[in-house]
Design a protein around this motif. Structure first.
Motif, PDB file in Angstrom:
ATOM      1  N   ALA A 108     -25.543-109.450 -20.461  1.00 56.77           N
ATOM      2  CA  ALA A 108     -25.981-110.846 -20.514  1.00 56.77           C
ATOM      3  C   ALA A 108     -27.150-111.108 -19.575  1.00 56.77           C
ATOM      4  N   ALA A 109     -27.153-110.425 -18.420  1.00 56.18           N
ATOM      5  CA  ALA A 109     -28.195-110.670 -17.425  1.00 56.18           C
ATOM      6  C   ALA A 109     -29.577-110.314 -17.943  1.00 56.18           C
ATOM      7  N   SER A 110     -29.640-109.435 -18.939  1.00 56.15           N
ATOM      8  CA  SER A 110     -30.937-108.961 -19.414  1.00 56.15           C
ATOM      9  C   SER A 110     -31.760-110.066 -20.061  1.00 56.15           C
ATOM     10  N   VAL A 111     -31.105-111.097 -20.605  1.00 62.42           N
ATOM     11  CA  VAL A 111     -31.858-112.133 -21.314  1.00 62.42           C
ATOM     12  C   VAL A 111     -31.836-113.476 -20.601  1.00 62.42           C
ATOM     13  N   VAL A 112     -31.032-113.609 -19.549  1.00 61.68           N
ATOM     14  CA  VAL A 112     -30.854-114.923 -18.931  1.00 61.68           C
ATOM     15  C   VAL A 112     -32.167-115.477 -18.393  1.00 61.68           C
ATOM     16  N   THR A 113     -32.923-114.666 -17.659  1.00 59.17           N
ATOM     17  CA  THR A 113     -34.147-115.177 -17.036  1.00 59.17           C
ATOM     18  C   THR A 113     -35.164-115.611 -18.077  1.00 59.17           C
ATOM     19  N   ALA A 114     -35.434-114.742 -19.062  1.00 58.09           N
ATOM     20  CA  ALA A 114     -36.418-115.093 -20.094  1.00 58.09           C
ATOM     21  C   ALA A 114     -35.979-116.319 -20.878  1.00 58.09           C
ATOM     22  N   MET A 115     -34.684-116.420 -21.159  1.00 62.57           N
ATOM     23  CA  MET A 115     -34.174-117.543 -21.942  1.00 62.57           C
ATOM     24  C   MET A 115     -34.200-118.840 -21.141  1.00 62.57           C
ATOM     25  N   THR A 148     -26.180-118.710 -17.107  1.00 67.28           N
ATOM     26  CA  THR A 148     -27.149-119.721 -17.529  1.00 67.28           C
ATOM     27  C   THR A 148     -26.827-121.066 -16.895  1.00 67.28           C
ATOM     28  N   ALA A 149     -25.547-121.440 -16.883  1.00 64.50           N
ATOM     29  CA  ALA A 149     -25.146-122.703 -16.256  1.00 64.50           C
ATOM     30  C   ALA A 149     -25.501-122.712 -14.776  1.00 64.50           C
ATOM     31  N   LEU A 150     -25.314-121.587 -14.103  1.00 68.67           N
ATOM     32  CA  LEU A 150     -25.626-121.498 -12.675  1.00 68.67           C
ATOM     33  C   LEU A 150     -27.128-121.643 -12.433  1.00 68.67           C
ATOM     34  N   VAL A 151     -27.932-121.019 -13.284  1.00 64.81           N
ATOM     35  CA  VAL A 151     -29.389-121.127 -13.147  1.00 64.81           C
ATOM     36  C   VAL A 151     -29.850-122.563 -13.401  1.00 64.81           C
ATOM     37  N   MET A 179     -36.703-113.444 -26.563  1.00 64.22           N
ATOM     38  CA  MET A 179     -35.554-112.562 -26.756  1.00 64.22           C
ATOM     39  C   MET A 179     -35.814-111.527 -27.845  1.00 64.22           C
ATOM     40  N   ASN A 180     -36.881-111.709 -28.627  1.00 60.55           N
ATOM     41  CA  ASN A 180     -37.231-110.704 -29.634  1.00 60.55           C
ATOM     42  C   ASN A 180     -37.684-109.396 -29.003  1.00 60.55           C
TER      43      ASN A 180
END
Length: 764
Positions: free
Chosen positions: A652-659, A729-732, A334-335
């Protein structure tokens, strides 16, 4: 691991004291926290877009305002009694702290002239003494003025706006608090003095305050909810009060210490960092639950208390180390986000994971060793064994079914729209949201974009060619959907020109530079107190500002208008006049896209690093490669379902995958570790899969439930970015359990079958 060889179990009280000392020193940093009131906190301080906005502010002044919307229960604002109340509010608004200018219907600079004189005076010079006939003239004049209609007076004349501008320093937390408190006190006093008239408060300064209010609200609401839900989840899996309290204390110490260290480092509390304690508790809960349940299971087999705790620590040390490492990779990625609060959120969570890791193998076993633990009878394994048999029996059908679902979700990705609404980041629990919606419904728009249109030379704004082209741009903007008002200097030129030629036929704009310059000099000298053109034209008179007010425009619509306006300027004006939009709304409109582009690299780096970690840890390049494929599928499924159900995604979508890459791999690691051990122990693929479900099936369920419920808590946030982050995030994570339970085992069986066939062919 025997008690005599384990310092944690030999000296539990000393370990507890040392942990408390670390906690106390770290957590003391929370007293250094300050609340962020800056709407620009989400933008890179070194970024080109923010630098452009700062240069614009330096040239034309700050756009820090409070918009007061006056509503007289549906009565017309131009009624004499209501006009008197409006005048009273305007005069009081000047007394607000740090105010520099007040714009309203009553003090709007109205141009008039006759054969002998030229004047610029307040449209309503004496609001307290307006006759019915004068009121009708005022209404007719105001609604015929493009700079008043849908800006300071609604098109139906039933709502009025008072725009108060403020001069604020770079760090304005104290000043914002003063302004907001004074504005609310003024409104309360005004409404008491004028029954039947109410005032709504919105604008940029109120937005700054709402960012801090949202952070405080999340602290008051989300953390208690998270603690309650965490306690329930733990009790369901642990089924014992004292061990659950031990886990809660571990999570509390970790999150508080991490937040304290962030305070020592100088981080501020904002709408992103306020979610860190919840995320820290969420991502560390499963490991603690796993250690406790393993220890209680060992007690059920007749093992002594200290030996059971030592066995639980020994069994889980390597898996927890590995899962923590991959989780930290995801949050460290996320950095690479463009938004500083998202970077801060990732860093604080990483610190929390490190602290929780230390406390998990020190504080938790030390505390457990001093507790009377009851043996646990594990019944869940029976269900997991049945699930393993089911997956083995129908692995081909399950692989086909899962593949169809994954492909369907991939198709639903096409439904996703990169869109959000900056003005509606906050839900209805906030006065700002309610008042902003009221303002847009009854008066004007709240999204503002700005253009800095140059002329190429000092004094060039007075050139007739510049004025004509700018007037054409102004006219084009007014025709665009969603535009309710445009403010540009050709309107000033036109008004003075019309007044100077009253009763005589004249061109729309004067044809020589000297006349235009004289018009502006005459106009500025005639302006009433507190009003000037310094916010419209720069000092050298080489460029001017075009302000566009938009109503109910989402980020995608703002981006589209910016692109079309830039293209229009490129096609119709010389290079010196070409410009792109700026303003806080433009920055927020571009924020999601900018972060998604920056996080693409972060996601790639995360995936590769996690694959390397898994491959090295399991000493298998195949397993490392498999982790890349299988840990991208949950994001694909999760986002596909989001595209089917909701469509719109934002910041929010911008960091969900990487996180989530670092989170969803936890289940995969547990599965692959146990599968590898079972195969080395001599079990065939079917037996190994059954063994995995029996040994770690419950652990995978614990990880999924704790993460899903923990991130789901963020859905109670009043801030849209946190709500979306939690829900997505919960859905993923839920999608990941589906992949790891129903698709990973069939993939392993198919790979093993292929390997056997290749071996058979070779032998033959």
């Amino acid at each position: 691991m025997q008690k005599s060889r384990n310092p944690v179990l030999r000296f539990p009280r000393l370990i507890i004291v040392l942990c408390l000392a670390i906690f106390a020193v770290s957590a003391a940093g929370v007293f250094r926290y300050t609340l962020s009131y800056d709407t620009r906190v989400f933008f890179d301080p070194e970024g080109a877009d923010l630098a452009k906005l700062r240069a614009f502010d330096a040239k034309y002044g700050q756009n820090n305002d409070v918009l007061m919307v006056l509503w007289a229960d549906g009565r017309k604002i131009t009624e004499p009694e209501v006009l008197a109340a409006l005048g009273d509010l305007v005069s009081r608004a000047w007394r607000l702290p740090h105010s520099t200018r007040v714009d309203a219907l009553t003090n709007f600079p109205h141009v008039s002239a006759d054969d002998d004189s030229f004047t610029v005076a307040d449209l309503v010079p004496d609001p307290a003494n307006v006759t019915a006939e004068e009121a009708r003239v005022i209404e007719r004049t105001a609604l015929g003025d493009s700079l008043i209609r849908n800006r300071l007076l609604s098109a139906d004349a039933r709502a009025a706006g008072i725009l108060v501008n403020f001069n604020l320093p770079a760090e304005a937390s104290v000043e914002v608090q003063e302004i907001v408190a004074a504005s609310r006190a003024l409104v309360a006093e005004f409404e008491a003095r004028h029954p039947g008239i109410e005032v709504k408060l919105t604008g940029n300064v109120m937005l700054m305050a709402t960012f801090s209010e949202a952070a405080l609200n999340d602290i008051k609401v989300l953390i208690p909810i998270s603690l309650i839900i965490t306690s329930l989840v733990m009790f369901v899996f642990v089924r014992a009060v004292l061990p659950s309290i031990a886990i809660l204390s571990l999570l509390g110490l970790s999150s508080a210490a991490a937040m304290g260290l962030a305070g020592w480092y100088g981080y501020e509390i904002n709408t992103a960092t306020v979610a860190c304690p919840i995320i820290i508790m969420t991502v560390n809960m499963a490991a603690a639950v796993r250690i406790v349940t393993t220890a209680m299971g060992a007690l059920g087999r007749g093992v002594g208390r200290h030996e059971a705790i030592a066995e639980a620590v020994s069994m889980n040390l390597w898996p927890v180390t590995l899962t923590n490492a991959t989780t930290m990779i995801g949050f460290l990625a996320m950095n690479l986000a463009d938004a500083p609060p998202l970077r801060q959120q990732g860093n604080v969570v990483v610190v929390g994971i490190c602290l929780a890791y230390v406390f998990t193998f020190t504080w938790l076993p030390a505390l457990l060793s001093l507790m009377p633990l009851r043996p646990a009878v594990q019944r869940s394994e029976r269900v997991m064994v049945l699930l393993g048999h089911f997956v083995n029996r129908y692995y081909r059908q399950l692989f086909f079914l899962c593949s169809v679902i994954v492909v369907s979700c991939a198709m639903w990705l096409g439904n996703i729209r990169l869109d959000d609404d900056f003005a509606r980041y906050f839900d209805w629990r906030f006065d700002y949201r309610q008042d902003s919606d009221f303002a847009e419904e009854h008066l004007t728009g709240l999204n503002i974009i700005e253009f800095d249109v140059g002329s190429g030379e000092d004094g060039g704004v007075f050139e007739p060619g510049y004025q004509e082209r700018l007037a054409a741009f102004e006219a084009w903007l007014r025709e665009q959907e969603g535009v309710v008002s445009v403010i540009a200097i050709p309107e000033v030129t036109r008004r003075v020109h019309d007044a100077m030629n009253a009763g005589r036929a004249a061109e729309a704009l004067p044809g020589d530079r000297e006349t235009v310059a004289q018009y502006f000099l005459l106009y500025e000298l005639s302006l009433p107190y507190g009003v000037s053109l310094n916010d419209q034209i720069n000092v050298s008179r080489s460029s001017s500002r075009v302000t566009v007010i938009l109503r109910k425009m989402s980020s995608s619509q703002i981006r589209d208008l910016d692109e079309r306006a830039t293209a229009w300027l490129a096609d119709n004006v010389p290079p010196a006049m070409q410009a792109q939009a700026t303003g806080i709304n433009v920055l927020f409109a571009n924020l999601s896209g900018v972060n998604i582009r920056s996080m693409m690299l972060a996601t790639l780096v995360s995936v590769l690093l996690i694959a390397v970690v898994v491959g090295i840890a399991l000493r298998s390049a195949v397993f490392g490669a498999l982790s890349i494929l299988l840990n991208m599928l949950p994001s694909l499924v999760g986002f596909g379902l989001w595209g089917l159900l909701y469509q719109d995604i934002g910041l929010a979508a911008s960091v969900v995958t990487a996180m989530t890459i670092g989170l969803v791999v936890d289940d995969t690691i547990y599965f692959l570790l146990m599968y590898q051990q079972a195969r080395k122990g001599g079990l065939d693929p079917e037996g190994a899969i059954n063994h995995v479900f029996e040994v770690v099936g419950v652990a995978m369920l614990v990880i999924t439930v704790s993460l899903t419920v923990g991130f789901g808590t963020l859905a109670f946030s009043g801030f849209e970015v946190n709500r979306s982050l939690g829900a997505m995030t919960a859905l993923v994570i839920l999608s990941n359990l589906f992949i790891d339970w129903l698709m990973l085992p069939p993939v392993m069986r198919i790979m093993e079958n292929a390997r056997v066939r290749r071996s058979g062919t070779t032998v033959a």
